[in-house]
Design a protein around this motif. Structure first.
Motif, mmCIF file in Angstrom:
data_model
loop_
_atom_site.group_PDB
_atom_site.id
_atom_site.type_symbol
_atom_site.label_atom_id
_atom_site.label_comp_id
_atom_site.label_asym_id
_atom_site.label_seq_id
_atom_site.Cartn_x
_atom_site.Cartn_y
_atom_site.Cartn_z
ATOM 1 N N LEU A 18 0.827 -1.213 0.000
ATOM 2 C CA LEU A 18 0.000 0.000 0.000
ATOM 3 C C LEU A 18 0.859 1.261 0.000
ATOM 4 C CD1 LEU A 18 -2.731 -1.046 2.599
ATOM 5 C CD2 LEU A 18 -3.066 -0.719 0.129
ATOM 6 N N MET A 19 1.874 1.268 0.841
ATOM 7 C CA MET A 19 2.726 2.446 0.940
ATOM 8 C C MET A 19 3.493 2.677 -0.362
ATOM 9 S SD MET A 19 3.608 5.005 2.818
ATOM 10 C CE MET A 19 3.231 4.650 4.540
ATOM 11 N N SER A 20 3.988 1.611 -0.949
ATOM 12 C CA SER A 20 4.723 1.741 -2.211
ATOM 13 C C SER A 20 3.826 2.309 -3.308
ATOM 14 C CB SER A 20 5.272 0.381 -2.647
ATOM 15 O OG SER A 20 6.169 -0.140 -1.693
ATOM 16 N N ALA A 21 2.555 1.941 -3.270
ATOM 17 C CA ALA A 21 1.632 2.373 -4.319
ATOM 18 C C ALA A 21 1.286 3.850 -4.216
ATOM 19 C CB ALA A 21 0.358 1.539 -4.258
ATOM 20 N N VAL A 22 1.287 4.405 -3.006
ATOM 21 C CA VAL A 22 0.834 5.793 -2.834
ATOM 22 C C VAL A 22 1.968 6.776 -2.638
ATOM 23 C CG1 VAL A 22 -1.384 5.075 -1.863
ATOM 24 C CG2 VAL A 22 0.540 5.510 -0.322
ATOM 25 N N HIS A 23 3.201 6.291 -2.502
ATOM 26 C CA HIS A 23 4.273 7.226 -2.149
ATOM 27 C C HIS A 23 4.594 8.191 -3.282
ATOM 28 C CE1 HIS A 23 8.094 8.839 -0.724
ATOM 29 N NE2 HIS A 23 7.603 8.572 0.462
ATOM 30 N N GLU A 24 4.898 7.700 -4.448
ATOM 31 C CA GLU A 24 5.079 8.520 -5.647
ATOM 32 C C GLU A 24 6.049 9.686 -5.448
ATOM 33 O OE1 GLU A 24 1.170 9.786 -6.700
ATOM 34 O OE2 GLU A 24 0.524 7.779 -7.311
ATOM 35 N N ASP A 25 7.149 9.452 -4.756
ATOM 36 C CA ASP A 25 8.179 10.480 -4.574
ATOM 37 C C ASP A 25 7.638 11.777 -3.989
ATOM 38 O OD1 ASP A 25 10.215 8.834 -5.591
ATOM 39 O OD2 ASP A 25 9.624 9.332 -7.640
ATOM 40 N N ALA A 26 6.701 11.683 -3.083
ATOM 41 C CA ALA A 26 6.126 12.880 -2.478
ATOM 42 C C ALA A 26 7.167 13.603 -1.628
ATOM 43 C CB ALA A 26 4.929 12.495 -1.604
ATOM 44 N N ALA A 27 6.969 14.913 -1.458
ATOM 45 C CA ALA A 27 7.835 15.681 -0.573
ATOM 46 C C ALA A 27 7.692 15.154 0.848
ATOM 47 C CB ALA A 27 7.454 17.159 -0.643
ATOM 48 N N VAL A 28 8.718 15.383 1.685
ATOM 49 C CA VAL A 28 8.708 14.849 3.043
ATOM 50 C C VAL A 28 7.473 15.306 3.796
ATOM 51 C CG1 VAL A 28 9.915 14.877 5.255
ATOM 52 C CG2 VAL A 28 11.220 14.656 3.126
ATOM 53 N N ARG A 29 7.092 16.563 3.632
ATOM 54 C CA ARG A 29 5.965 17.105 4.401
ATOM 55 C C ARG A 29 4.644 16.447 4.049
ATOM 56 N NH1 ARG A 29 3.548 23.260 4.230
ATOM 57 N NH2 ARG A 29 2.475 23.210 6.240
ATOM 58 N N THR A 30 4.451 16.088 2.770
ATOM 59 C CA THR A 30 3.171 15.530 2.334
ATOM 60 C C THR A 30 3.234 14.034 2.076
ATOM 61 O OG1 THR A 30 3.703 16.080 0.029
ATOM 62 C CG2 THR A 30 2.464 17.714 1.297
ATOM 63 N N ALA A 31 4.355 13.405 2.389
ATOM 64 C CA ALA A 31 4.525 11.983 2.109
ATOM 65 C C ALA A 31 3.543 11.139 2.919
ATOM 66 C CB ALA A 31 5.951 11.557 2.443
ATOM 67 N N PRO A 32 3.089 10.033 2.361
ATOM 68 C CA PRO A 32 2.225 9.110 3.114
ATOM 69 C C PRO A 32 2.928 8.609 4.370
ATOM 70 C CG PRO A 32 2.275 8.552 0.787
ATOM 71 C CD PRO A 32 3.346 9.563 0.993
ATOM 72 N N ARG A 33 2.157 8.238 5.368
ATOM 73 C CA ARG A 33 2.713 7.795 6.641
ATOM 74 C C ARG A 33 2.006 6.542 7.121
ATOM 75 N NH1 ARG A 33 7.468 10.592 7.739
ATOM 76 N NH2 ARG A 33 7.249 12.553 6.607
ATOM 77 N N TYR A 34 2.766 5.705 7.837
ATOM 78 C CA TYR A 34 2.160 4.620 8.602
ATOM 79 C C TYR A 34 1.571 5.205 9.871
ATOM 80 C CZ TYR A 34 4.629 1.204 5.659
ATOM 81 O OH TYR A 34 5.085 0.449 4.608
ATOM 82 N N LEU A 35 0.435 4.671 10.301
ATOM 83 C CA LEU A 35 -0.225 5.139 11.518
ATOM 84 C C LEU A 35 -0.419 3.974 12.476
ATOM 85 C CD1 LEU A 35 -1.705 7.453 13.047
ATOM 86 C CD2 LEU A 35 -3.815 6.659 11.944
ATOM 87 N N ALA A 36 0.133 4.105 13.686
ATOM 88 C CA ALA A 36 -0.057 3.086 14.723
ATOM 89 C C ALA A 36 -0.628 3.782 15.957
ATOM 90 C CB ALA A 36 1.263 2.394 15.025
ATOM 91 N N GLY A 37 0.234 4.123 16.940
ATOM 92 C CA GLY A 37 -0.262 4.833 18.116
ATOM 93 C C GLY A 37 -0.631 6.274 17.827
ATOM 94 N N GLY A 38 0.090 6.892 16.900
ATOM 95 C CA GLY A 38 -0.236 8.251 16.476
ATOM 96 C C GLY A 38 0.209 9.346 17.414
#
Length: 370
Positions: A18-38
């Motif tokens: 999932l993460m590989s599919a949505v990352h698309e070289d996004a900038a650090v600020r807007t990059a996708p993130r894993y969410l656990a405890g948050g």
């Protein structure tokens, strides 16, 4: 309102996909993130420091076990909470250094929610990083670092660069560095094991990158090898208030003693002083074969701090830079932590903390008088 996609992973492999599919070289600020405890990523999101366009929920993955590891060590699941880890029978009995470090961090409420993997990946608590109205090279590369010549009481004295003087905030990571932990991750290219010292980066000219992980890599567990530190280890944390505060300086110290009382091996890791938990193996080797003493511990401290440099502006005209007090404070903290480890005292009391802080302040006052 910021729109974002939210997807729930069914397995570690699915999370990476999932993460590989949505990352698309996004900038650090807007990059996708894993969410656990948050407990960190949601804070940063709420403050506008990060604005991820996608969140991959990993909170229901089966990565929370704490078990015997290979060769007599202990394996910590990445999704085990900090509280569960600190209170687990294996950690209580074999890793008092790690337990002390975890319990010195955050608050009980946060430890009940924060995960081990998230603790490793939490971002700096630099005030400039959190304030989106001022420049910050970690938040927007090339915008500048006000802390270099500004208010820098909490900032780095080791390993900093001209573009970033932030410090890593974790207590748990300082202990894991001293314990020679290994971090296991899964990513697009499969599994790999990362020695703990190689997980976090110094800022260099890319302070926006905190770790050596590929953007899609997921931490699955942490392995801590069998060791002989249980009887003589200590986590000393010096901070500006007694609880729920980040370290000005922290020290994870451990000694392995020979039958004749000399030092067979030693570990000293520092927190609150650099962009990553700080170890100097040359300094540790100075203690091997020595009889424990304040003088020997002082030589170790001096070697660790050989390259220490203060930063920040002078709060009073003609005074030293804003965090110059950290250098003598760190020297005394290292000696004190090793003395406590030798005595089998696992963690600091308020009295120990204030004694060390007072000694550093007295030293600075004497230096100013001269």
């Amino acid at each position: 309102m910021n729109e974002f996609d939210f997807v729930r992973a069914r397995s570690p492999e699915h999370a990476v996909q999932l993460m590989s599919a949505v990352h698309e070289d996004a900038a650090v600020r807007t990059a996708p993130r894993y969410l656990a405890g948050g407990t960190n990523v949601v804070d940063l999101w709420r403050e506008g420091v990060m604005q991820p366009r996608s969140m991959v929920d990993i909170s229901r993955l089966r990565l929370a076990d704490i078990t015997d590891g290979p060769d007599g060590g202990i394996r910590l699941g990445a999704l085990a909470t900090n509280a569960a880890t600190a209170n687990h029978p294996l950690v209580r009995s074999r890793l008092p250094l790690l337990r002390s470090a975890i319990l010195a961090g955050a608050s009980p409420q946060i430890r009940n929610r924060a995960t081990n993997g998230g603790n490793l990946l939490q971002r700096t608590r630099c005030l400039y990083f959190y304030d989106t109205q001022v420049p910050c090279n970690k938040r927007e590369l090339g915008s500048g670092c006000p802390a270099v010549h500004g208010l820098a009481r909490q900032h780095a004295i080791l390993g900093a660069s001209d573009v970033c003087v932030a410090t890593h905030p974790s207590d748990m990571c300082v202990a894991l560095a001293a314990l020679d932990a290994t971090v296991a991750v899964i990513g697009p290219d499969g599994l790999r094991a990362i020695p703990f010292d190689e997980l976090h980066r110094l800022p260099g000219d890319r302070p926006d990158l905190d770790t050596t992980l590929d953007p899609a890599e997921l931490i699955t567990h942490i392995d801590i090898p069998a060791n002989r530190w249980r009887a003589n280890s200590c986590y000393l944390k010096l901070r500006e208030r007694a609880s729920y505060a980040f370290a000005l300086v922290s020290v994870a110290a451990a000694l392995d003693l020979n039958d004749d009382g000399t030092i067979a091996d030693a570990r000293v890791a520092l927190g609150g002083v650099a962009h990553k938990p700080w170890r100097n193996r040359d300094a540790e080797r100075l203690l091997v074969g020595q009889r424990p003493s304040s003088e020997a511990f002082g030589r170790c401290a001096a070697r660790i701090l050989d390259d220490a440099r203060a930063c920040g502006g002078a709060e009073v005209p003609g005074a030293p830079p804003g965090n110059s007090f950290k250098i003598p404070l760190a020297a005394r903290a290292i000696v004190r932590a090793l003395e406590m480890a030798l005595a089998g005292v696992a963690t600091n009391t308020g009295e120990d903390a204030f004694r060390a802080l007072g000694a550093a302040s007295a030293s600075l006052s004497q230096g100013a008088a001269r």
